[in-house]
Write a protein that holds these residues in place. Sequence first.
Motif, PDB file in Angstrom:
ATOM      1  N   MET A 180       0.856  -1.184   0.000  1.00  0.00           N
ATOM      2  CA  MET A 180       0.000   0.000   0.000  1.00  0.00           C
ATOM      3  C   MET A 180       0.894   1.237   0.000  1.00  0.00           C
ATOM      4  O   MET A 180       1.705   1.426   0.904  1.00  0.00           O
ATOM      5  CB  MET A 180      -0.857  -0.034   1.266  1.00  0.00           C
ATOM      6  CG  MET A 180      -2.083   0.812   1.176  1.00  0.00           C
ATOM      7  SD  MET A 180      -3.133   0.455   2.594  1.00  0.00           S
ATOM      8  CE  MET A 180      -4.479   1.554   2.281  1.00  0.00           C
ATOM      9  N   SER A 181       0.732   2.073  -1.019  1.00  0.00           N
ATOM     10  CA  SER A 181       1.608   3.235  -1.121  1.00  0.00           C
ATOM     11  C   SER A 181       1.160   4.327  -0.158  1.00  0.00           C
ATOM     12  O   SER A 181       0.049   4.296   0.364  1.00  0.00           O
ATOM     13  CB  SER A 181       1.596   3.767  -2.548  1.00  0.00           C
ATOM     14  OG  SER A 181       0.347   4.380  -2.797  1.00  0.00           O
ATOM     15  N   GLU A 213      -7.054   6.765   1.529  1.00  0.00           N
ATOM     16  CA  GLU A 213      -7.995   5.947   2.298  1.00  0.00           C
ATOM     17  C   GLU A 213      -8.377   6.648   3.595  1.00  0.00           C
ATOM     18  O   GLU A 213      -9.537   6.670   3.997  1.00  0.00           O
ATOM     19  CB  GLU A 213      -7.362   4.589   2.656  1.00  0.00           C
ATOM     20  CG  GLU A 213      -7.155   3.666   1.468  1.00  0.00           C
ATOM     21  CD  GLU A 213      -8.458   3.107   0.948  1.00  0.00           C
ATOM     22  OE1 GLU A 213      -9.365   2.845   1.753  1.00  0.00           O
ATOM     23  OE2 GLU A 213      -8.575   2.940  -0.278  1.00  0.00           O
ATOM     24  N   TYR A 262       0.478   7.369  -0.872  1.00  0.00           N
ATOM     25  CA  TYR A 262      -0.665   8.094  -1.429  1.00  0.00           C
ATOM     26  C   TYR A 262      -1.958   7.367  -1.075  1.00  0.00           C
ATOM     27  O   TYR A 262      -2.921   7.971  -0.610  1.00  0.00           O
ATOM     28  CB  TYR A 262      -0.523   8.237  -2.946  1.00  0.00           C
ATOM     29  CG  TYR A 262      -1.807   8.721  -3.590  1.00  0.00           C
ATOM     30  CD1 TYR A 262      -2.113  10.082  -3.612  1.00  0.00           C
ATOM     31  CD2 TYR A 262      -2.740   7.823  -4.103  1.00  0.00           C
ATOM     32  CE1 TYR A 262      -3.311  10.536  -4.150  1.00  0.00           C
ATOM     33  CE2 TYR A 262      -3.947   8.264  -4.639  1.00  0.00           C
ATOM     34  CZ  TYR A 262      -4.222   9.610  -4.668  1.00  0.00           C
ATOM     35  OH  TYR A 262      -5.414  10.050  -5.190  1.00  0.00           O
ATOM     36  N   ASP A 263      -1.960   6.038  -1.298  1.00  0.00           N
ATOM     37  CA  ASP A 263      -3.172   5.266  -1.032  1.00  0.00           C
ATOM     38  C   ASP A 263      -3.549   5.331   0.433  1.00  0.00           C
ATOM     39  O   ASP A 263      -4.716   5.441   0.793  1.00  0.00           O
ATOM     40  CB  ASP A 263      -2.958   3.808  -1.453  1.00  0.00           C
ATOM     41  CG  ASP A 263      -2.925   3.665  -2.966  1.00  0.00           C
ATOM     42  OD1 ASP A 263      -3.703   4.365  -3.620  1.00  0.00           O
ATOM     43  OD2 ASP A 263      -2.119   2.874  -3.471  1.00  0.00           O
ATOM     44  N   ASN A 287     -15.933  10.395   5.636  1.00  0.00           N
ATOM     45  CA  ASN A 287     -17.159   9.611   5.559  1.00  0.00           C
ATOM     46  C   ASN A 287     -18.021   9.801   6.791  1.00  0.00           C
ATOM     47  O   ASN A 287     -19.230   9.714   6.742  1.00  0.00           O
ATOM     48  CB  ASN A 287     -16.805   8.130   5.442  1.00  0.00           C
ATOM     49  CG  ASN A 287     -17.276   7.562   4.136  1.00  0.00           C
ATOM     50  OD1 ASN A 287     -18.113   8.164   3.467  1.00  0.00           O
ATOM     51  ND2 ASN A 287     -16.739   6.420   3.772  1.00  0.00           N
ATOM     52  N   GLN A 324      -3.331   1.461   8.032  1.00  0.00           N
ATOM     53  CA  GLN A 324      -4.500   2.247   7.646  1.00  0.00           C
ATOM     54  C   GLN A 324      -5.207   2.831   8.874  1.00  0.00           C
ATOM     55  O   GLN A 324      -5.508   4.025   8.927  1.00  0.00           O
ATOM     56  CB  GLN A 324      -5.471   1.390   6.839  1.00  0.00           C
ATOM     57  CG  GLN A 324      -6.634   2.207   6.305  1.00  0.00           C
ATOM     58  CD  GLN A 324      -7.657   1.348   5.580  1.00  0.00           C
ATOM     59  OE1 GLN A 324      -7.347   0.254   5.103  1.00  0.00           O
ATOM     60  NE2 GLN A 324      -8.881   1.842   5.511  1.00  0.00           N
ATOM     61  N   ILE A 350      -3.514  -3.170   6.963  1.00  0.00           N
ATOM     62  CA  ILE A 350      -4.682  -2.831   7.788  1.00  0.00           C
ATOM     63  C   ILE A 350      -4.233  -2.031   9.011  1.00  0.00           C
ATOM     64  O   ILE A 350      -4.823  -0.997   9.339  1.00  0.00           O
ATOM     65  CB  ILE A 350      -5.408  -4.126   8.225  1.00  0.00           C
ATOM     66  CG1 ILE A 350      -5.830  -4.955   7.006  1.00  0.00           C
ATOM     67  CG2 ILE A 350      -6.600  -3.790   9.118  1.00  0.00           C
ATOM     68  CD1 ILE A 350      -6.960  -4.390   6.207  1.00  0.00           C
ATOM     69  N   LEU A 394     -10.705   9.551   2.963  1.00  0.00           N
ATOM     70  CA  LEU A 394     -12.063   9.117   2.663  1.00  0.00           C
ATOM     71  C   LEU A 394     -12.777   8.648   3.919  1.00  0.00           C
ATOM     72  O   LEU A 394     -13.936   8.979   4.144  1.00  0.00           O
ATOM     73  CB  LEU A 394     -12.031   7.997   1.617  1.00  0.00           C
ATOM     74  CG  LEU A 394     -11.594   8.438   0.228  1.00  0.00           C
ATOM     75  CD1 LEU A 394     -11.432   7.226  -0.676  1.00  0.00           C
ATOM     76  CD2 LEU A 394     -12.615   9.396  -0.374  1.00  0.00           C
TER      77      LEU A 394
END
Lengths: 411, 240
Positions: A1-2, A9, A4-5, A16, A335, A332, A12
Amino acid sequence: MSLYDLFHETFLSVTNNKVRSALTILGIVVGISAVILMVSIGQGAQASITSSISSAGANLLTVSSGGGRFGGFGGGGARGGGGGGSAVTLTQADVTLIESLPGVASVSESNQSQSAVAAPGVSVNLRVIGAGYNYDSVNGITTTGGSFIGTEDNRSSAKVCVLGPTAVTDLFGTGADPIGQEVRIGGVTYTVVGITKSQGGSSFLNADEVVYIPLTTLQRYMTGNTNLDSITVQAATAGDVTNVTNEITTAMLSAHNVKDPTQPGFNVQSQSAILSTASTITGTFTLLLASIAGISLLVGGIGIMNMMLTTVTERTREIGLRKAIGARPRDITSQFLTEAVTLCLTGGVIGILLGAGGAEIIKATGLMSPLVTMQSVLLAVGVCAGIGIVFGYYPARRASKLDPIEALRYQ
Amino acid sequence: MAPILEVKDLVKIYSTAADEAPALGGVSLAVERGEFVAIMGPSGSGKSTLMNILGCLDTPTTGTYTLDGVDVSELDDEQLAEIRATRIGFVFQSFNLLPRATVLRNVELPMIYTKVPLARREDKAISALQAVGLDERHWTHRSNELSGGQMQRVAIARALVNDPAIILADEPTGNLDTRTGEIILATFRMLQEQGRTIVLITHEHSVAAHADRTVHLLDGLIVSSEAAAEHDAPSAEVVL
């Protein structure tokens, strides 16, 4: 997972749940702004005490009677504690004695009193300092208008006075020019001959809210005796301060026939010693304020953990899906950890701005002069990131350890 | 050519004291490249266990599993995640889309775990969406605005996007009405015709009938494996 990602994430998922994210951030905002504000108040107090004491000069010593005005500070307590031994009365003889000691550049004696000071239509209770010879040069006092009390004023016990800038405001209002005007102190009329330059007011002892009159005048009209409150000694250099302190102590002990040197009845203290004691006290004060504010930060951190645990539970199926499509446990973990740290740092930045803004508002009211330092800001940012990691780690690990099969089935 | 997927003597025992019977009691199965295989069996037959092992979500107690030339039975969690990301595309009964994300983002999601450069993601997602025949005007819709059939096609596109060795579909029509289910199954057939390898798990004969071959599982063992007759209209018989 970079990277940026990771941030995409995080963005978002934080956006949300805007309301929940905002409330969680609010917890951190309150904590951080409280810490920043409290620390700035403490550091502001420290800075103003330091500047008002050090503006007098690092090579100054104060000899005072009894416990002395600063007797309660640090080591002075045992030596100068007025309770046991009888206090020595300082007189002009002591001034002459100290002047004769080696390493002493100049000496100025003073006495002070508290008295009602009246201008037309106003009466204020002020500190009245009887300034002896060289009082201005030894204590580093300069004037912004007129002149300070001179040698001739002391010789003739002139009824003249010099006002501190705050005293000017108290008596004549802001921006007034009182030179040549008259004030009444203890029933005697004095002519204002000068205004001193501001020495930087500290919240505890305002050096600008003061009236100076000649020492001999004070002794004649107010105290009625020739006693001195303190003798200010200027050592030749700052390096001589320790030696001069010892010499004065020895000379004074023998001059006053003190039998018990542990209770001399007088107190010799250097400005630098007072300064370091005052710094210690305000440092402790700052720490105390910061700790109280820190508790609210801890509560904010628990809020972060609570939200992250809720999020992990709510998004169990999503976590299962992510694992099924190839997310590694550490994807995970990072993140959710990034999410927690982002919430904390966002709260931290807002909190720093609010805290600094609050400090400006307090400064504008003139009650205190809080000081927001770079260290406290960096510390706050560090603490925020730390809270995010500490309180985010457990929920993030919990998410990464979910069994994908179970997680996908979770309702 | 070697089969794309091959399991030998697969045994899976769950260590719950109450039930000592193995979930899988020695299953051997090979799927050829480009084949559409249905695995059928009633509840408790072990088909979910087999699906989880084939999907590298679980590891067998004993037995070997070779996927696309890689022996995956010896891999650790990290390596299994890698295999799932690159060689397996999952389609679930309940779609499992991110509800608030757009269709495109849902399809792009697996690519964040396979280091596909940002610039290429949208193109790949679009070709996957075209492959499942989802109308272009839905691509920017949020996935919770779609119908069940559309959602499942988005999920299939998501399974395709990393160009996996196999597509594993677990009861893909279970949450859909019969007509929509037919559309989804037709989508799978179309993909198979494009050369995709599909393993579909179901308990419905009518669904299994769309496959080239149906493997029947009962009590953790394969009881039969039969090639389907040419895809004539199957009966709607349901086996629980």
